[in-house]
Design a protein around this motif. Structure first.
Motif, short mmCIF file in Angstrom:
data_model
loop_
_atom_site.label_atom_id
_atom_site.label_comp_id
_atom_site.label_asym_id
_atom_site.label_seq_id
_atom_site.Cartn_x
_atom_site.Cartn_y
_atom_site.Cartn_z
N UNK A 85 0.84 -1.20 0.00
CA UNK A 85 0.00 0.00 0.00
C UNK A 85 0.87 1.25 0.00
N UNK A 86 2.02 1.18 0.69
CA UNK A 86 2.93 2.33 0.73
C UNK A 86 3.49 2.66 -0.65
N UNK A 87 3.81 1.63 -1.43
CA UNK A 87 4.35 1.88 -2.77
C UNK A 87 3.28 2.47 -3.68
N UNK A 88 2.04 2.02 -3.50
CA UNK A 88 0.94 2.58 -4.29
C UNK A 88 0.72 4.04 -3.91
N UNK A 89 0.76 4.33 -2.62
CA UNK A 89 0.61 5.71 -2.15
C UNK A 89 1.68 6.61 -2.74
N UNK A 90 2.94 6.13 -2.73
CA UNK A 90 4.03 6.94 -3.26
C UNK A 90 3.89 7.13 -4.78
N UNK A 91 3.38 6.09 -5.46
CA UNK A 91 3.19 6.20 -6.91
C UNK A 91 2.13 7.25 -7.23
N UNK A 92 1.10 7.33 -6.40
CA UNK A 92 0.11 8.38 -6.59
C UNK A 92 0.75 9.76 -6.44
N UNK A 93 1.67 9.89 -5.50
CA UNK A 93 2.39 11.16 -5.35
C UNK A 93 3.27 11.44 -6.57
N UNK A 94 3.86 10.39 -7.13
CA UNK A 94 4.63 10.55 -8.37
C UNK A 94 3.75 11.07 -9.50
#
Length: 278
Positions: free
Chosen positions: A49-58
C-alpha cells in the motif's frame, strides 16, 4: 513485496485509478483513497500500500510538470521514471475530453458574482530560490509542449479572459471608479485577436492598463506561449502593458503580473519561424 520497476501495465492501471479520483476531487464528489488503493493491489505485481501511495504522489508530480491540476492530498513526489510520464501521456491521449473540459468555467457563475482573484508576486520576485524539481518539471513541459496545449485550449482561454474582465471591473468599482469600470473593454472578444493584448482597463488614477492574459490549470511556473506581436506591443507601450498570468485556474485561480521587459522574468525561446521565398 516487489521492489522492481513498475511495468507499463501497472502504470496504466494506477494512472487510470488516479484520474478517477481526480475527476471526483475536481467535481467535489466524495471518494475514498484507501478503497482505491485496496482495489488496485490485486491487479499489481505484489505491491505494498505504501508503494501505491508513493506512486500516486509521483503521478501528482508528473501532472505538475504537464501543467495540470492534481489531487491536493497526494503531495507531488519527484523521484519518478519517465515511463510513468509516458503512461500519463497515454491516458490523456485516450481521453482528450479531459484537457478540453470546461473545469475553469465553473469558478464563475456570472461576471457580477466572480470572486476577486488572489494576486501575488511573480515567482521571480518571491525571494525564494527556484524549486529543486524545476528543471525536471520544465523538461516534461518542453517534451509535451504544454504551452502550446494551453494556447490551443480555447475554452480555457475564453473563460480566463472573462474572469479577468470581471476582476478588473470589480477592482475599479471597489476603488470608487465606476466610471472607469464601465469603460473596461474585452478587446480580443470585441475586436478579435491582433491588438497585442486582451483587455483594455485602467488603474484607479485613470492610467491605461493593457492586459494580456495567459492561463494554465497548472502551477505558477508552467511555461506559456507569447506571440511576436504581443512582445512588440509590450515593448512599445511598456508603461501600460502587463501580462496577467493566471494559474491553478481549474480550482481556485491565482495570479501574478509581469511588466516589461519580460526577459527580466522569463527565458524567451523562438519556437517557430516565418519562411519567405527568395
Amino acid at each position: 513485496m516487489s521492489n522492481g520497476a513498475w511495468t507499463d501495465q501497472e502504470n496504466d492501471l494506477i494512472v487510470a485509478d488516479y484520474f478517477a479520483m481526480l475527476a471526483d476531487d475536481v467535481s467535489g464528489r466524495p471518494y475514498n483513497k484507501a478503497e482505491h488503493r485496496r482495489g488496485l493491489l490485486p491487479l499489481l505485481n505484489d505491491r505494498s500500500e505504501g508503494s501505491v501511495e508513493f506512486k500516486h504522489q509521483n503521478i501528482s508530480a508528473v501532472l505538475k510538470g504537464l501543467g495540470e491540476d492534481w489531487i491536493p492530498g497526494y503531495k507531488p513526489a519527484f523521484n519518478f521514471q519517465m515511463t510513468l510520464v509516458d503512461a500519463v501521456a497515454r491516458w490523456l491521449a485516450l481521453n482528450p475530453a479531459w484537457l478540453g473540459r470546461h473545469s475553469g468555467i465553473r469558478a464563475t457563475t456570472g461576471l457580477a458574482e466572480a470572486r476577486p482573484i488572489w494576486i501575488g508576486p511573480p515567482p521571480t520576485l518571491s525571494n525564494q530560490p527556484p524549486p529543486q524539481e524545476l528543471e525536471q518539471m520544465l523538461h516534461i513541459a518542453r517534451k509535451f509542449d504544454v504551452a502550446a496545449r494551453d494556447e490551443r485550449n480555447r475554452a480555457l482561454g475564453r473563460a480566463d479572459e472573462e474572469r479577468v474582465l470581471a476582476h478588473e471591473r470589480a477592482a475599479l468599482k471597489s476603488a470608487g471608479r465606476d466610471d472607469l469600470a464601465r469603460k473596461v473593454r474585452w478587446v480580443s472578444e470585441e475586436d478579435g485577436d491582433g491588438a497585442g493584448y486582451d483587455i483594455a482597463s485602467f488603474a484607479p488614477d485613470g492610467r491605461p492598463r493593457l492586459i494580456e492574459v495567459k492561463t494554465t490549470n497548472g502551477w505558477e511556473r508552467t511555461p506559456f506561449h507569447i506571440s511576436r506581436n504581443e512582445l512588440a506591443v509590450a515593448e512599445e507601450r511598456r508603461s501600460e502593458w502587463s501580462l496577467f498570468r493566471l494559474w491553478n485556474f481549474a480550482r481556485e485561480p491565482k495570479a501574478f503580473e509581469l511588466h516589461p521587459p519580460l526577459d527580466a522574468h522569463v527565458s524567451l525561446t523562438a519556437t517557430s519561424f516565418q519562411a519567405s521565398f527568395h
